[in-house]
Write a protein that holds these residues in place. Structure first.
Motif, short mmCIF file in Angstrom:
data_model
loop_
_atom_site.label_atom_id
_atom_site.label_comp_id
_atom_site.label_asym_id
_atom_site.label_seq_id
_atom_site.Cartn_x
_atom_site.Cartn_y
_atom_site.Cartn_z
N PRO A 37 0.72 -1.32 0.19
CA PRO A 37 0.00 -0.11 0.06
C PRO A 37 0.96 1.33 0.03
O PRO A 37 2.01 1.33 0.61
CB PRO A 37 -0.93 -0.16 1.34
N GLY A 38 0.29 2.32 -0.69
CA GLY A 38 1.19 3.55 -0.76
C GLY A 38 2.35 3.54 -1.82
O GLY A 38 3.19 4.59 -1.66
N MET A 39 2.23 2.52 -2.50
CA MET A 39 3.36 2.50 -3.64
C MET A 39 2.52 2.33 -4.93
O MET A 39 1.55 1.66 -5.05
CB MET A 39 4.11 1.16 -3.41
N LYS A 40 3.28 2.92 -5.86
CA LYS A 40 2.65 2.64 -7.32
C LYS A 40 3.77 2.67 -8.37
O LYS A 40 5.00 3.23 -8.13
CB LYS A 40 1.80 3.94 -7.76
N ALA A 41 3.69 2.17 -9.61
CA ALA A 41 4.79 1.92 -10.67
C ALA A 41 5.06 3.29 -10.99
O ALA A 41 4.16 4.33 -10.93
CB ALA A 41 4.26 1.21 -11.45
#
Length: 177
Positions: A37-41
């Motif tokens: 959670p809280g991460m995106k590519a």
């Protein structure tokens, strides 16, 4: 039908004036599932990667190889990047921003030029640290490299050894504290 030479030349000059990323995109992991959670590519751009201390001094060919064999993630403050329970098998390096290594009730904040600029992988697991967590302290960009890819980078002679050694020394000291 081909455009007349002056029109073609103007088009090429206009194209050359664009930032490199708009013409030649970096490696995007848009189809990848975020590791937490809280991460995106995110997208890794060669000219920016060349400025990161861990990768400074590499040739464009080496940098492109790193980009092609890794994933970049954008991380929000407070998000767990990895821990001894999740993601420790991968090698993580901080490209920009900041993170905190938490171990046994203690924590150490680090930036991309500090010895703690990497986390995880076989070298860290071998140290036998108590449970650890890696948490972003501000908006950050991190690179995830699978252990076999890191091994291949080292076999190819990419100049990572001094950074890996500094990190291993840091984590050994942390284990003894």
């Amino acid at each position: 039908m081909t455009a007349p030479a002056p029109a073609r030349r103007r088009w090429l000059m206009a194209l050359a004036a664009l930032p490199l990323g708009t013409v030649l995109p970096g490696c995007a992991s848009s189809g990848a599932t975020p590791p937490g959670p809280g991460m995106k590519a995110s997208v890794t751009y060669l000219h920016l990667l060349a400025k990161v201390p861990m990768f400074r001094g590499m040739s464009n060919e080496q940098l492109q190889w790193v980009i092609d064999h890794s994933r970049e993630w954008s991380v929000q403050p407070g998000a767990e990047v990895a821990s001894s329970q999740r993601g420790i098998d991968s090698f993580w390096t901080l490209l920009d921003g900041g993170w905190r290594v938490e171990v046994a009730g203690r924590h150490v904040d680090a930036g991309h030029a500090d010895p703690a600029k990497w986390y995880g992988g076989r070298a860290m697991q071998a140290l036998g640290l108590p449970p650890t967590r890696l948490v972003a302290t501000r908006p950050s960009y991190v690179m995830e490299i699978a252990q076999p890819e890191l091994d291949d980078m080292l076999r190819r002679g990419l100049p990572l050894a001094p950074h890996l050694q500094a990190g291993a020394d840091f984590y050994r000291t942390l284990a003894r504290s």
